[in-house]
Design an enzyme around this catalytic site. Structure first.
Site, PDB file in Angstrom:
ATOM      1  CG  ASP A 362      36.343  48.113  34.107  1.00 53.98           C
ATOM      2  OD1 ASP A 362      35.909  48.841  35.017  1.00 53.98           O
ATOM      3  OD2 ASP A 362      37.367  47.429  34.219  1.00 53.98           O
ATOM      4  CE1 TYR A 450      40.023  49.721  38.091  1.00 58.58           C
ATOM      5  CE2 TYR A 450      40.220  49.192  35.766  1.00 58.58           C
ATOM      6  CZ  TYR A 450      39.484  49.198  36.942  1.00 58.58           C
ATOM      7  OH  TYR A 450      38.218  48.673  36.944  1.00 58.58           O
ATOM      8  CD  GLU A 551      29.696  26.193  22.529  1.00 60.23           C
ATOM      9  OE1 GLU A 551      30.397  26.778  23.360  1.00 60.23           O
ATOM     10  OE2 GLU A 551      29.936  26.237  21.305  1.00 60.23           O
TER      11      GLU A 551
END
Length: 609
Positions: A362, A450, A551
């Site tokens: 998006d 949406y 990490e």
């Protein structure tokens, strides 16, 4: 002497708190979005560079050099902290400017860092890890390109007019008044890097057209910068594939293709309308509950700086990504340097070509710019403070999005804590309870069908919550019997497709300073001899802590067992009970991965692992 010493301590604590607040307020503008004036001077500066040969973003040709996006370029953290923690001068403001160079031998997308603002004098190319260029074919689609797609669809629809008209009961693409067809396009635009070909599906242009597919989809190759050279590569109609519109039309005429006849709907019986229908036993002519502030707002707002119930923070709405919060403090002490929305994806499955190709990323649709006006009483309470936003994406001037962000305080209708202390004789010793209110920072992103509602919630007990609510319309495709493997029939010829939304937040916690550690906590059973009854055993849960120093160790894959608790803490700072100061992150919802590791599009969303 002792009293004097205590007074000095109180004064010192008050001065430190006051100074902390002053520095937070002083530093907040570092994170504020570009102003209208800044956008204008940046555009003038970039257009004044002769070798860039920039033209208007809305000029009709695709062979052009133009600004696609501009937004704030965040300062480096260590520089920002000098202003936030010491009150020093803020680092110069800079902008991130993305330019699409289409009018040159090798078209490309280039990012620049431009500054200092408000009077830019320099620009430098922003490079990325591996210095891999962004392929021009990967650029977002613009209004101008959509116009050219629209022109091609008119030609396609004219060729297939009889088929479309008969299929839909009188809808057409042109000369159609209130019985028109429209389209939705799908991403990604191809199956490999360097491609730009898009599946497009036609729909009835009525309220909620997203759930009115008509069973006609076309694959358009629009890679060439000359729209006259665009081609139709495939056509899909009623579960059959064709190599061209001409082939479909010919077979339709000859009867080789089964003719669809969609049910008609009048305006009074439109299943996709937002007009309420059906009988309700609750009176609709009487107002429901409303929020009130009898004595006005209890929060303080100064541009992008907010204070409420011990909290203070700065916010921005990044044009590409959306709502972000910086320098989040509780009682003057920083909890997080940044908590920010970074990305949202929606990965679909289906039986039609458009459905099986739909994998939306998006931010590539400029999710942060789709912040449209909020309706008082619906999107936010009437008592909310509404804030205008400005964006610069696919435009030649800053675009105003009026009332696109809101801030309000609300009750949770649940006590923060309470206790009824019974005397077990029908009475009580005491009752105590605390009302629970929360400050909400809200904006929305309407990415086509949406709507995301983005919330940051700040509770008076030191809890901060980040939440997304999804609404709007489903992304539906045409129903086929095989489609039931990939979704649910929701209306005649309409399939609600299986899909997964994943949201990516960045959370940079600074708890009592930057020297933070991370651990996971699980519960393990322990079995030991009962010390006060040696012939028996005790079985109970015990805390089991695992510190993660890298990490990689702290990255937990979807689908694997997730730790019960994840805990960030400062190993060098303790509270008065001797516990290291820390914050727990609580996940209330998370899905499994949506694509196999390393599979084509998955490489572009590796964070989703």
């Amino acid at each position: 002497m002792k009293v004097l010493f205590m007074l000095q301590l109180v004064c010192l604590a008050g001065c430190i708190t006051s100074r902390s607040r002053e520095w937070a307020h002083h530093g907040a503008p570092m994170f504020s979005d570009l102003t209208v004036q800044e956008m204008k001077v940046i555009r003038a500066y970039m257009h004044g560079i002769p070798e860039m040969k920039l033209t208007d973003a809305r000029s009709k040709t695709l062979r052009r050099n133009s600004i696609l996006l501009m937004e704030l370029h965040l300062p480096k953290k260590h520089e920002a902290l000098k202003a936030l923690d010491r009150g020093q001068a803020k680092p110069p403001r800079q902008a991130r400017v993305i330019i699409q160079f289409g009018n040159q031998t090798k078209p490309n997308i280039t990012e620049y860092i431009v500054g200092p603002l408000p009077s830019p004098r320099s620009h430098k190319v922003r490079t990325f890890k591996g210095e891999k260029p962004v392929q021009f074919e990967s650029r977002p689609i613009t209004v101008v390109e959509y116009d050219h797609i629209e022109n091609l669809l008119k030609k396609i629809a004219a060729q297939a007019h009889k088929l479309l008209f008969e299929t839909t009961g009188g809808f057409s693409y042109t000369n159609c008044s209130n019985r028109c067809l429209t389209f939705s396009d799908i991403a990604p635009r191809g199956l490999a890097p360097g491609e730009r070909r898009t599946w497009i599906m036609l729909q009835k242009f009525v309220e909620g057209y997203f759930i009115h597919p008509i069973g006609f989809e076309v694959l358009v190759n629009h890679q060439d910068l000359d729209p006259d050279k665009w081609t139709v590569e495939k056509v899909w109609y009623n579960s059959m594939y064709f190599d061209s519109v001409e082939e479909l039309v010919e077979k339709y005429k000859s009867g080789e293709v089964e003719k669809l006849k969609l049910p008609d709907h009048n305006d009074e019986d439109l299943y996709s309308t937002y007009i309420p229908r059906g009988h309700s036993h609750t009176p609709t002519n009487i107002h429901g509950p409303k929020l009130v502030e009898p004595q006005g707002h209890r929060y303080y707002l100064d541009r992008n700086f907010v204070e409420y119930a011990g909290w203070s923070f700065a916010y921005r709405v990044r044009s590409s990504a959306g709502l972000q919060v910086f320098d989040l403090r509780y009682n003057g002490e920083r909890i997080a340097y940044e908590i920010s929305l970074q990305e949202a994806i929606a990965i679909y499955a289906g039986d039609t070509p458009a459905a099986m190709q739909t994998k939306y990323i998006d931010a590539g649709w400029a999710m942060g710019t789709s912040t449209y006006e909020l309706a008082p009483g619906i999107d936010c309470p009437e008592i909310a403070t509404f804030v205008d936003l400005y964006h610069y994406f696919d435009t030649d001037k800053p675009l105003l999005h009026k009332n696109a962000l809101c801030i309000f305080e609300m009750t949770t209708a649940m006590p923060l804590r309470r206790h009824f202390n019974s005397n077990f004789k029908g009475g009580y010793n005491f009752f105590g309870g605390l009302e629970n209110t929360v400050l909400v920072l809200r904006t929305t992103s309407t990415v086509y069908n949406y709507d995301y509602i983005w919330d940051f919630l700040f509770y008076p007990n030191g809890v901060v919550e980040v939440k997304v609510s999804a609404t709007g319309y489903i992304h539906a495709t045409f129903f086929t019997p095989n489609g039931l493997h990939y979704g649910t029939k929701v209306y005649d010829y309409v399939l609600g497709n299986l899909h997964t939304h994943l949201i990516h937040y960045k959370v940079d916690l600074d708890i009592a300073g930057r020297e933070n550690s991370f651990e996971t906590i699980d519960l393990k059973y322990v079995n030991f001899t009962n010390p006060w009854s040696p012939k028996d055993s005790i079985v109970q849960s015990k805390l089991h802590r695992t510190e993660h120093k890298t990490e990689r160790s702290a990255a937990f894959r979807f689908g694997k067992k997730f730790p019960r608790y994840v805990h960030f803490f400062n190993p060098n700072e303790k509270n008065k009970w001797g516990h290291q100061k820390g914050y727990r992150i609580q996940f209330n919802s998370h899905a499994h991965s949506v694509l196999p590791k390393g599979w084509k599009e998955e490489v572009g969303i590796s964070w989703s692992r």
